[in-house]
Design a protein around this motif. Structure first.
Motif, PDB file in Angstrom:
ATOM      1  N   ALA A  10       0.631  -1.178   0.006  1.00  0.00           N
ATOM      2  CA  ALA A  10       0.054  -0.122  -0.078  1.00  0.00           C
ATOM      3  C   ALA A  10       0.854   1.254   0.000  1.00  0.00           C
ATOM      4  O   ALA A  10       0.747   2.212  -0.772  1.00  0.00           O
ATOM      5  CB  ALA A  10      -0.882  -0.090   1.381  1.00  0.00           C
ATOM      6  N   TYR A  11       2.081   1.351   0.709  1.00  0.00           N
ATOM      7  CA  TYR A  11       2.766   2.558   0.763  1.00  0.00           C
ATOM      8  C   TYR A  11       3.419   2.904  -0.305  1.00  0.00           C
ATOM      9  O   TYR A  11       3.303   4.039  -1.039  1.00  0.00           O
ATOM     10  CB  TYR A  11       3.769   2.187   1.708  1.00  0.00           C
ATOM     11  CG  TYR A  11       4.856   3.374   2.034  1.00  0.00           C
ATOM     12  CD1 TYR A  11       4.447   4.472   2.897  1.00  0.00           C
ATOM     13  CD2 TYR A  11       6.041   3.182   1.678  1.00  0.00           C
ATOM     14  CE1 TYR A  11       5.114   5.642   3.218  1.00  0.00           C
ATOM     15  CE2 TYR A  11       6.784   4.551   1.733  1.00  0.00           C
ATOM     16  CZ  TYR A  11       6.275   5.812   2.667  1.00  0.00           C
ATOM     17  OH  TYR A  11       7.196   6.681   2.691  1.00  0.00           O
ATOM     18  N   ASP A  12       3.916   1.787  -1.176  1.00  0.00           N
ATOM     19  CA  ASP A  12       4.524   2.141  -2.469  1.00  0.00           C
ATOM     20  C   ASP A  12       3.603   2.680  -3.427  1.00  0.00           C
ATOM     21  O   ASP A  12       3.934   3.419  -4.333  1.00  0.00           O
ATOM     22  CB  ASP A  12       5.514   0.970  -2.748  1.00  0.00           C
ATOM     23  CG  ASP A  12       6.670   0.771  -2.146  1.00  0.00           C
ATOM     24  OD1 ASP A  12       7.148   1.651  -1.554  1.00  0.00           O
ATOM     25  OD2 ASP A  12       7.085  -0.620  -2.232  1.00  0.00           O
ATOM     26  N   ALA A  13       2.520   2.124  -3.394  1.00  0.00           N
ATOM     27  CA  ALA A  13       1.195   2.272  -4.351  1.00  0.00           C
ATOM     28  C   ALA A  13       0.832   3.673  -4.010  1.00  0.00           C
ATOM     29  O   ALA A  13       0.686   4.478  -5.113  1.00  0.00           O
ATOM     30  CB  ALA A  13       0.120   1.397  -4.242  1.00  0.00           C
ATOM     31  N   PHE A  14       0.746   4.209  -2.851  1.00  0.00           N
ATOM     32  CA  PHE A  14       0.359   5.291  -2.474  1.00  0.00           C
ATOM     33  C   PHE A  14       1.438   6.394  -2.704  1.00  0.00           C
ATOM     34  O   PHE A  14       1.075   7.472  -3.472  1.00  0.00           O
ATOM     35  CB  PHE A  14       0.204   5.621  -0.966  1.00  0.00           C
ATOM     36  CG  PHE A  14       0.216   6.784  -0.163  1.00  0.00           C
ATOM     37  CD1 PHE A  14      -1.001   7.739  -0.875  1.00  0.00           C
ATOM     38  CD2 PHE A  14       1.020   7.515   0.627  1.00  0.00           C
ATOM     39  CE1 PHE A  14      -1.212   8.775  -0.358  1.00  0.00           C
ATOM     40  CE2 PHE A  14       0.581   8.616   1.127  1.00  0.00           C
ATOM     41  CZ  PHE A  14      -0.484   9.250   0.744  1.00  0.00           C
ATOM     42  N   LYS A  15       2.671   6.353  -2.945  1.00  0.00           N
ATOM     43  CA  LYS A  15       3.557   7.028  -3.383  1.00  0.00           C
ATOM     44  C   LYS A  15       3.382   7.298  -4.839  1.00  0.00           C
ATOM     45  O   LYS A  15       3.787   8.504  -5.407  1.00  0.00           O
ATOM     46  CB  LYS A  15       5.202   6.640  -3.027  1.00  0.00           C
ATOM     47  CG  LYS A  15       5.448   6.972  -1.516  1.00  0.00           C
ATOM     48  CD  LYS A  15       6.957   6.934  -1.174  1.00  0.00           C
ATOM     49  CE  LYS A  15       7.543   5.495  -1.693  1.00  0.00           C
ATOM     50  NZ  LYS A  15       9.156   5.623  -1.449  1.00  0.00           N
ATOM     51  N   LYS A  16       3.305   5.968  -5.561  1.00  0.00           N
ATOM     52  CA  LYS A  16       3.404   5.967  -7.116  1.00  0.00           C
ATOM     53  C   LYS A  16       2.046   6.906  -7.418  1.00  0.00           C
ATOM     54  O   LYS A  16       1.923   7.733  -8.504  1.00  0.00           O
ATOM     55  CB  LYS A  16       3.044   4.814  -7.540  1.00  0.00           C
ATOM     56  CG  LYS A  16       3.141   4.814  -8.980  1.00  0.00           C
ATOM     57  CD  LYS A  16       3.351   3.275  -9.564  1.00  0.00           C
ATOM     58  CE  LYS A  16       3.348   3.029 -11.217  1.00  0.00           C
ATOM     59  NZ  LYS A  16       3.479   1.867 -11.547  1.00  0.00           N
ATOM     60  N   ALA A  17       0.952   6.781  -6.475  1.00  0.00           N
ATOM     61  CA  ALA A  17      -0.374   7.440  -6.866  1.00  0.00           C
ATOM     62  C   ALA A  17      -0.017   9.006  -6.672  1.00  0.00           C
ATOM     63  O   ALA A  17      -0.654   9.807  -7.657  1.00  0.00           O
ATOM     64  CB  ALA A  17      -1.286   6.988  -5.963  1.00  0.00           C
ATOM     65  N   LEU A  18       0.664   9.400  -5.815  1.00  0.00           N
ATOM     66  CA  LEU A  18       1.220  10.832  -5.486  1.00  0.00           C
ATOM     67  C   LEU A  18       1.722  11.356  -6.837  1.00  0.00           C
ATOM     68  O   LEU A  18       1.238  12.387  -7.225  1.00  0.00           O
ATOM     69  CB  LEU A  18       1.863  11.031  -4.387  1.00  0.00           C
ATOM     70  CG  LEU A  18       1.133  10.733  -3.071  1.00  0.00           C
ATOM     71  CD1 LEU A  18       2.144  10.867  -1.837  1.00  0.00           C
ATOM     72  CD2 LEU A  18       0.035  11.812  -2.682  1.00  0.00           C
ATOM     73  N   ARG A  19       2.593  10.568  -7.205  1.00  0.00           N
ATOM     74  CA  ARG A  19       3.396  11.123  -8.395  1.00  0.00           C
ATOM     75  C   ARG A  19       2.482  11.096  -9.668  1.00  0.00           C
ATOM     76  O   ARG A  19       2.547  12.030 -10.586  1.00  0.00           O
ATOM     77  CB  ARG A  19       4.564  10.297  -8.697  1.00  0.00           C
ATOM     78  CG  ARG A  19       5.668  10.329  -7.835  1.00  0.00           C
ATOM     79  CD  ARG A  19       6.848   9.780  -7.815  1.00  0.00           C
ATOM     80  NE  ARG A  19       7.728   9.633  -6.761  1.00  0.00           N
ATOM     81  CZ  ARG A  19       8.465  10.714  -6.296  1.00  0.00           C
ATOM     82  NH1 ARG A  19       8.340  12.034  -6.899  1.00  0.00           N
ATOM     83  NH2 ARG A  19       9.134  10.408  -5.178  1.00  0.00           N
ATOM     84  N   GLU A  20       1.481  10.156  -9.850  1.00  0.00           N
ATOM     85  CA  GLU A  20       0.632  10.109 -10.948  1.00  0.00           C
ATOM     86  C   GLU A  20      -0.258  11.247 -10.818  1.00  0.00           C
ATOM     87  O   GLU A  20      -0.949  11.688 -11.829  1.00  0.00           O
ATOM     88  CB  GLU A  20      -0.170   8.785 -10.883  1.00  0.00           C
ATOM     89  CG  GLU A  20       0.828   7.445 -11.350  1.00  0.00           C
ATOM     90  CD  GLU A  20       1.213   7.718 -12.729  1.00  0.00           C
ATOM     91  OE1 GLU A  20       0.605   8.195 -13.696  1.00  0.00           O
ATOM     92  OE2 GLU A  20       2.131   6.946 -13.109  1.00  0.00           O
ATOM     93  N   THR A  21      -0.722  11.844  -9.832  1.00  0.00           N
ATOM     94  CA  THR A  21      -1.901  12.900  -9.715  1.00  0.00           C
ATOM     95  C   THR A  21      -1.298  14.171  -9.428  1.00  0.00           C
ATOM     96  O   THR A  21      -1.890  14.985  -8.686  1.00  0.00           O
ATOM     97  CB  THR A  21      -2.902  12.197  -8.708  1.00  0.00           C
ATOM     98  OG1 THR A  21      -2.087  12.062  -7.105  1.00  0.00           O
ATOM     99  CG2 THR A  21      -3.685  11.198  -8.780  1.00  0.00           C
ATOM    100  N   LEU A  22      -0.104  14.157  -9.733  1.00  0.00           N
ATOM    101  CA  LEU A  22       0.708  15.544  -9.517  1.00  0.00           C
ATOM    102  C   LEU A  22       0.848  16.112  -8.211  1.00  0.00           C
ATOM    103  O   LEU A  22       0.830  17.357  -7.928  1.00  0.00           O
ATOM    104  CB  LEU A  22      -0.160  16.626 -10.431  1.00  0.00           C
ATOM    105  CG  LEU A  22      -0.724  16.234 -11.788  1.00  0.00           C
ATOM    106  CD1 LEU A  22      -1.211  17.592 -12.637  1.00  0.00           C
ATOM    107  CD2 LEU A  22       0.950  16.188 -12.673  1.00  0.00           C
ATOM    108  N   GLN A  23       1.204  15.192  -7.501  1.00  0.00           N
ATOM    109  CA  GLN A  23       1.471  15.593  -6.009  1.00  0.00           C
ATOM    110  C   GLN A  23       2.810  14.980  -5.583  1.00  0.00           C
ATOM    111  O   GLN A  23       3.067  14.405  -4.472  1.00  0.00           O
ATOM    112  CB  GLN A  23       0.427  15.006  -5.195  1.00  0.00           C
ATOM    113  CG  GLN A  23      -0.935  15.616  -5.391  1.00  0.00           C
ATOM    114  CD  GLN A  23      -1.988  14.716  -4.620  1.00  0.00           C
ATOM    115  OE1 GLN A  23      -2.244  15.422  -3.229  1.00  0.00           O
ATOM    116  NE2 GLN A  23      -2.900  14.084  -4.919  1.00  0.00           N
ATOM    117  N   SER A  24       3.789  15.019  -6.486  1.00  0.00           N
ATOM    118  CA  SER A  24       5.204  14.394  -6.395  1.00  0.00           C
ATOM    119  C   SER A  24       5.840  15.092  -5.226  1.00  0.00           C
ATOM    120  O   SER A  24       6.641  14.490  -4.543  1.00  0.00           O
ATOM    121  CB  SER A  24       6.012  14.403  -7.947  1.00  0.00           C
ATOM    122  OG  SER A  24       6.027  15.769  -8.054  1.00  0.00           O
TER     123      SER A  24
END
Length: 466
Positions: free
Chosen positions: A123-137
């Motif tokens: 979940a954690y790695d997916a969350f970080k990837k989701a942040l980058r995919e949604t312009l919240q890098s």
């Protein structure tokens, strides 16, 4: 036969027939038993225990989420992010409904952060990837930095011997200040409420990217230029790049170019058609200099007024009514030129037009705009003074600029931040072992901005609520 796995392999002495599961619960044992041996209630408990083992999040990741919980709760934008996590099978539609049912953005973020640690090791790695995919890098970068800090705290001893400390500080004999630097650089995000209450009186700053940025770093000079190598300038370049990346700028770096090459690249940059689609422009020049010019690597001088003129309303209509930021890290000594390189001036060989730039006007679209409107220029030193640089941590001015921008870009406009930079550098005291132990710095800035300039880190067009 169905295998049920508990938390840890602690030995047990009971018969494998599950007559008393509660006694096994207290031991946290690996258990294998027949489904027929269990009551319905015990079957449910065993399944939960097995689920907890498989779905537990790494303890470091849990600590990161706890440490950064408030920052995440204030700044997360969940709508797209939740759908990404549904797509990755991290959360369910029912969980999404539960989160979005909350009445405020803050409470929705809190509800989500309460669910996330229970969603398994991925979940954690997916969350970080989701942040980058949604312009919240910028939030993903914050989490990565927290991970590094936690790992560092685990692997590095808490106490450093006095001898070690002395050895570290004595290695840089030419630095001006050995107690500073930017070991970490994280730009905090603007809150939606702050954005909504200030945007009417401010420049538009929501495009992605915000604008184009050009970093010119001249640290190595030709022998004939008779100019020293600018040790530590690469630190300034790296810190500025990190800052501008988190402020959503598209960055180009130009290193060790001649004076003619500098002018050519600045002209190409000013004419870039992408400026028309973006909200801002940023130029930083790191070099040796005199009161009104900076040096190329060949020792040739480039007039600063010539550079500013390239971006004025006449020469650069693509940036009309848009903020243009210039940061100049260079000395401004009033000394005879120690270089034998030729000075560089305008194409016609004259610089007379730059003697009174503030009063020059041009007709633009039926309106008359001051030629140098919407500009802010930050200098590392006052006219006639030197700009101080630490060979280990970078220049005083750029250190202060990136630190204070990272801390305050979320809720202060740029003239407020540059005022803080002035105060920071003015009060900075060099190490007693430094080469220039009695030196002091005093930056300045000049502004023709017509509105407040907030950077609104974390806010992009698709997140703006009209």
């Amino acid at each position: 036969m169905i295998l049920f796995v508990f938390s840890s392999a602690v030995g047990f002495q009971r018969n494998r027939t599950c007559h008393n599961l509660k006694s096994w619960r207290s031991h946290g044992t690996f258990v294998a038993c027949s489904c027929a041996d269990l009551s319905f209630r015990d079957k449910i408990y065993v399944c939960k225990m097995a689920s907890n083992v498989h779905w537990s999040m790494n303890d470091v990741h849990q600590k990161v989420l706890i440490r950064k919980r408030l920052e995440l709760a204030r700044n997360l934008c969940l709508e797209e992010l939740l759908q990404y996590l549904v797509q990755e099978n991290i959360v369910t539609d029912r969980m999404v409904e539960k989160v979005l049912y909350q009445p405020t953005a803050f409470s929705r973020n809190v509800a989500f952060l309460s669910i996330l640690p229970k969603r398994g090791p991925n979940a954690y790695d997916a969350f970080k990837k989701a942040l980058r995919e949604t312009l919240q890098s910028h939030l993903a970068d914050m989490l990565c930095e927290a991970e590094v800090q936690i790992h560092r705290a685990r692997t590095v001893g808490k106490h450093v011997s006095l001898k070690s400390a002395i050895d570290i500080t004595s290695t840089d004999t030419h630095g001006l200040d050995l107690e500073d630097g930017n070991s970490s650089l994280y730009v905090q995000s603007t809150t939606v409420d702050f954005f909504k209450t200030t945007r009417q009186c401010a420049y538009k700053m929501t495009s992605k990217p915000r604008g184009l940025a050009l970093l010119i770093n001249i640290s190595v000079f030709d022998a004939r230029a008779n100019l020293e190598k600018r040790e530590g300038s690469e630190i300034d370049q790296n810190n500025l790049s990190k800052l501008l990346h988190q402020l959503h700028f598209d960055i180009t770096v130009l290193e060790n170019c001649s004076a003619v090459e500098m002018i050519d690249q600045l002209q190409c940059f000013a004419r870039n058609l992408k400026h028309s689609q973006l909200d801002c422009c940023f130029v930083a020049i790191l070099s040796h200099g005199t009161q009104n010019s900076v040096y190329g690597s060949d020792g040739g001088k480039v007039d600063l007024n010539l550079i500013f003129q390239m971006f004025d309303n006449d020469s650069c209509p693509l940036l009309q009514n848009k903020p243009k930021i210039f940061i100049v890290q260079a000395c401004r000594d009033i000394e005879e030129d120690v270089s034998d390189g030729p000075p560089i001036s305008a194409d016609n060989g004259s610089t007379e037009r730059y003697q009174d730039l503030g009063q020059s006007l041009d007709d633009i679209g039926g309106k008359r705009l001051p030629t140098l409107s919407d500009m802010i220029i930050g200098h590392a030193s006052l006219p006639g003074c030197s700009a101080l640089r630490n060979t280990r941590h970078g220049s005083w001015y750029i250190q202060a600029f990136v630190k204070l921008m990272a801390n305050h870009a979320k809720d202060k406009e740029i003239t407020e931040i540059l005022t803080l930079v002035n105060n920071f550098v003015r009060n900075k005291i060099p190490s007693s072992k430094a080469k220039y132990s009695s030196a002091r710095g005093m930056p300045e800035f000049v502004s023709t901005l017509c509105k407040k300039l907030y950077f609104y880190p974390g806010v992009v067009d698709k997140q703006v609520v009209q």
